[in-house]
Design a protein around this motif. Structure first.
Motif, PDB file in Angstrom:
ATOM      1  N   THR A  22     111.619 187.844  92.385  1.00  0.00           N
ATOM      2  CA  THR A  22     112.176 186.615  92.941  1.00  0.00           C
ATOM      3  C   THR A  22     111.557 185.386  92.293  1.00  0.00           C
ATOM      4  O   THR A  22     112.256 184.406  92.002  1.00  0.00           O
ATOM      5  CB  THR A  22     111.946 186.561  94.457  1.00  0.00           C
ATOM      6  OG1 THR A  22     112.433 187.767  95.052  1.00  0.00           O
ATOM      7  CG2 THR A  22     112.681 185.385  95.078  1.00  0.00           C
ATOM      8  N   SER A  23     110.260 185.404  92.049  1.00  0.00           N
ATOM      9  CA  SER A  23     109.612 184.241  91.449  1.00  0.00           C
ATOM     10  C   SER A  23     110.133 183.990  90.039  1.00  0.00           C
ATOM     11  O   SER A  23     110.392 182.856  89.639  1.00  0.00           O
ATOM     12  CB  SER A  23     108.092 184.415  91.441  1.00  0.00           C
ATOM     13  OG  SER A  23     107.701 185.479  90.603  1.00  0.00           O
ATOM     14  N   ARG A  24     110.351 185.053  89.267  1.00  0.00           N
ATOM     15  CA  ARG A  24     110.935 184.909  87.939  1.00  0.00           C
ATOM     16  C   ARG A  24     112.359 184.382  88.028  1.00  0.00           C
ATOM     17  O   ARG A  24     112.793 183.530  87.247  1.00  0.00           O
ATOM     18  CB  ARG A  24     110.940 186.258  87.215  1.00  0.00           C
ATOM     19  CG  ARG A  24     109.572 186.763  86.767  1.00  0.00           C
ATOM     20  CD  ARG A  24     109.610 188.265  86.452  1.00  0.00           C
ATOM     21  NE  ARG A  24     110.759 188.618  85.643  1.00  0.00           N
ATOM     22  CZ  ARG A  24     111.315 189.844  85.657  1.00  0.00           C
ATOM     23  NH1 ARG A  24     110.825 190.794  86.459  1.00  0.00           N
ATOM     24  NH2 ARG A  24     112.354 190.100  84.888  1.00  0.00           N
ATOM     25  N   ALA A  84     118.648 179.001  96.158  1.00  0.00           N
ATOM     26  CA  ALA A  84     117.365 178.529  95.625  1.00  0.00           C
ATOM     27  C   ALA A  84     117.395 177.033  95.361  1.00  0.00           C
ATOM     28  O   ALA A  84     116.918 176.227  96.156  1.00  0.00           O
ATOM     29  CB  ALA A  84     117.016 179.314  94.349  1.00  0.00           C
ATOM     30  N   GLU A  85     117.970 176.620  94.235  1.00  0.00           N
ATOM     31  CA  GLU A  85     117.948 175.211  93.833  1.00  0.00           C
ATOM     32  C   GLU A  85     118.606 174.283  94.859  1.00  0.00           C
ATOM     33  O   GLU A  85     117.991 173.316  95.315  1.00  0.00           O
ATOM     34  CB  GLU A  85     118.612 175.076  92.459  1.00  0.00           C
ATOM     35  CG  GLU A  85     118.859 173.643  92.016  1.00  0.00           C
ATOM     36  CD  GLU A  85     117.610 172.941  91.504  1.00  0.00           C
ATOM     37  OE1 GLU A  85     117.614 171.703  91.425  1.00  0.00           O
ATOM     38  OE2 GLU A  85     116.636 173.648  91.177  1.00  0.00           O
ATOM     39  N   ILE A 119     116.540 180.059  87.514  1.00  0.00           N
ATOM     40  CA  ILE A 119     117.586 179.244  88.136  1.00  0.00           C
ATOM     41  C   ILE A 119     117.277 177.761  87.954  1.00  0.00           C
ATOM     42  O   ILE A 119     118.156 176.959  87.625  1.00  0.00           O
ATOM     43  CB  ILE A 119     117.719 179.608  89.625  1.00  0.00           C
ATOM     44  CG1 ILE A 119     118.307 181.013  89.768  1.00  0.00           C
ATOM     45  CG2 ILE A 119     118.594 178.589  90.360  1.00  0.00           C
ATOM     46  CD1 ILE A 119     118.208 181.574  91.174  1.00  0.00           C
ATOM     47  N   THR A 120     116.023 177.368  88.162  1.00  0.00           N
ATOM     48  CA  THR A 120     115.633 175.973  87.983  1.00  0.00           C
ATOM     49  C   THR A 120     115.875 175.520  86.550  1.00  0.00           C
ATOM     50  O   THR A 120     116.368 174.415  86.306  1.00  0.00           O
ATOM     51  CB  THR A 120     114.152 175.787  88.359  1.00  0.00           C
ATOM     52  OG1 THR A 120     113.959 176.174  89.729  1.00  0.00           O
ATOM     53  CG2 THR A 120     113.727 174.335  88.193  1.00  0.00           C
ATOM     54  N   ALA A 137     116.886 181.456  79.937  1.00  0.00           N
ATOM     55  CA  ALA A 137     116.921 181.486  81.394  1.00  0.00           C
ATOM     56  C   ALA A 137     118.084 182.318  81.912  1.00  0.00           C
ATOM     57  O   ALA A 137     117.952 183.064  82.900  1.00  0.00           O
ATOM     58  CB  ALA A 137     117.012 180.060  81.942  1.00  0.00           C
ATOM     59  N   ASN A 138     119.236 182.231  81.238  1.00  0.00           N
ATOM     60  CA  ASN A 138     120.401 183.000  81.653  1.00  0.00           C
ATOM     61  C   ASN A 138     120.139 184.499  81.502  1.00  0.00           C
ATOM     62  O   ASN A 138     120.483 185.299  82.390  1.00  0.00           O
ATOM     63  CB  ASN A 138     121.607 182.573  80.817  1.00  0.00           C
ATOM     64  CG  ASN A 138     122.912 183.058  81.398  1.00  0.00           C
ATOM     65  OD1 ASN A 138     123.101 183.074  82.613  1.00  0.00           O
ATOM     66  ND2 ASN A 138     123.820 183.472  80.535  1.00  0.00           N
TER      67      ASN A 138
END
Length: 458
Positions: A172-174, A242-243, A179-180, A191-192
């Motif tokens: 989840t942290s990754r 999240a974001e 996402i950020t 990131a994708n």
């Protein structure tokens, strides 16, 4: 194409207003006001070389959102017309998920998501959010200062996602970092890939080890989602959880701490937390511009002919603040567009409101004498065409020491370990899924301590 209205003027090449620069981040209302001089539609740039039409008018926005035949979500043709390294491609590229589908396929995917989310027991989730929030607050309460964005609003959704979706904390942290980066347009290709990899790991884990969580319930749904469909549905669900969630909480806390209308009313019985959330959803929604559509052919809208395949972006904040609606945003009216509208209205809006409410109530009740550490006008906003997001929310308050009794009740400094180890998430009486799991208790995830270490920078 025959134009439906001879009075409709074709779009002319002209200078487009950038939505990705510091000017827009610092004063979006000023930019929207200037753009209104063009009428209900404005020519904007989402990133260098990426043109779009921004909808500024509330009624026009509704007409787009409620007309998927003329304004569908499929972006595949558009993708071939823009540089693949553009920072906005990752947030606009076609994915086989509910956000980019229309018609029967959208309905199939949305039913699976709605049914899975409907099995979450709201009372248990509320308690979990509150206890998670209390654990975060205990870490910074003795210091007399905190960054409510990075120490609180950003981490709390991570904890909730971990529990709701059965995602191990280290994954989840990754995922949240990826996402950020996507929202910020930073190293989006990496990131994708990272986001897809993380979600694939969660899907594989829950296929092998089913549990009472949203991922398992999606896997078991009669819609019969395959692995790729599962990955793509979780991408949109976790991205939305999240974001945007961290921005909703942070923006509402900023409003609370800076607007005298809300100060001092927490115990007054007038639901000021809900009022603050409503105000933010109207005026500074966590997604300022989104709900993007891609007309497959030239289309007339508000007296103009828009080109085929060029993005039509809903200016959510602009439409919410349409001068024609000034009297509507009162007395609890929730007809804003922060959750979109039409077939693509957010299916988790009730859950999102509840999480934000509990997050605000918990920190304001625990630290009632909290104030902004800097003048509100000095708070900085992140650049980007889509989100309305702070970089930090520094506050100070009288230090609140953790008493021995608190330490004993919460297990000392590793207070995370005392969050409910056995939780029933399943709501009773929901029968829309093919294979019903029992309301089995969910053991605390074995990787929980690694999340503690990550949160504390170890």
């Amino acid at each position: 194409m025959t134009r439906p209205d001879d009075s409709a003027a074709p779009v002319c090449p002209m200078r487009r207003t950038p939505l990705h620069d510091r000017t827009f981040a610092d004063d979006p209302d000023g930019v929207y006001e200037s753009l209104r001089a063009e009428g209900p539609l404005a020519d904007v740039e989402l990133a260098p070389g990426v043109p779009a039409t921004l909808v500024l008018d509330y009624d026009t926005a509704l007409s787009v959102l409620r007309d998927p035949a003329r304004f569908p979500k499929d972006s595949r043709v558009w993708q071939r017309t823009v540089p693949q390294d553009s920072p906005v491609v990752a947030m606009m590229m076609y994915r086989d998920n509910v956000l980019f589908q229309d018609g029967p396929e959208h309905d199939r995917l949305r039913e699976a998501i709605t049914d899975a989310l409907g099995r979450v027991d709201s009372f248990t989730l509320r308690r979990y959010v509150r206890e998670s929030a209390e654990s975060l607050i205990r870490d910074f309460a003795p210091k007399g200062e905190a960054d409510l964005l990075n120490d609180y609003a950003r981490i709390l959704p991570l904890l909730v996602l971990t529990k709701l979706f059965g995602s191990p904390p280290e994954i989840t942290s990754r995922m949240v970092d990826a996402i950020t980066a996507l929202w910020d347009g930073v190293d989006t290709e990496r990131a994708n890939l990272e986001l897809g990899s993380c979600v694939a790991e969660v899907v594989a884990l829950r296929r092998e080890h089913p549990a009472a969580d949203v991922t398992t319930w999606l896997l078991e749904h009669e819609a019969g989602l395959d692995d790729e469909e599962m990955i793509q549905q979780l991408v949109v669900l976790m991205g939305a959880g999240a974001e945007p969630m961290q921005n909703l909480v942070a923006n509402a806390l900023r409003l609370w701490l800076s607007d005298e209308r809300f100060a001092g009313n927490l115990s007054g019985g007038r639901l000021p937390v809900e009022d603050a959330i409503d105000e933010v959803l109207w005026q500074q929604p966590p997604l300022a511009n989104y709900a993007i559509t891609f007309p497959p052919q030239e289309v007339e809208l508000a007296g103009r002919v828009l080109p085929a395949h060029q993005p039509v972006v809903i200016g959510i904040a602009a439409a919410n603040n349409d001068p024609a609606l000034c009297s509507a945003r009162r007395d609890g009216n929730r007809a804003h567009l922060a959750w979109s509208a039409g077939a693509h209205t957010c299916p988790a809006r009730g859950t999102a409101r509840m999480i934000a409410s509990v997050a605000m109530e918990t920190v304001l009740d625990t630290l009632p004498d909290m104030d902004l550490a800097v003048p509100v006008e000095r708070l900085e906003w992140r650049t980007g065409p889509f989100h309305r997001a702070l970089t930090a929310l520094p506050v100070h308050f009288p230090p609140v020491p953790v008493s021995d009794r608190d330490e004993e009740a919460t297990g000392g400094s590793d207070s995370w370990s005392t969050l409910p180890a056995r939780t029933q998430w399943t709501r009773q009486g929901v029968t829309s899924t093919r294979r019903r799991r029992s309301s089995a208790d969910v053991d605390r995830l074995p990787g929980w301590n690694s999340l503690v270490e990550w949160l504390r920078g170890r």
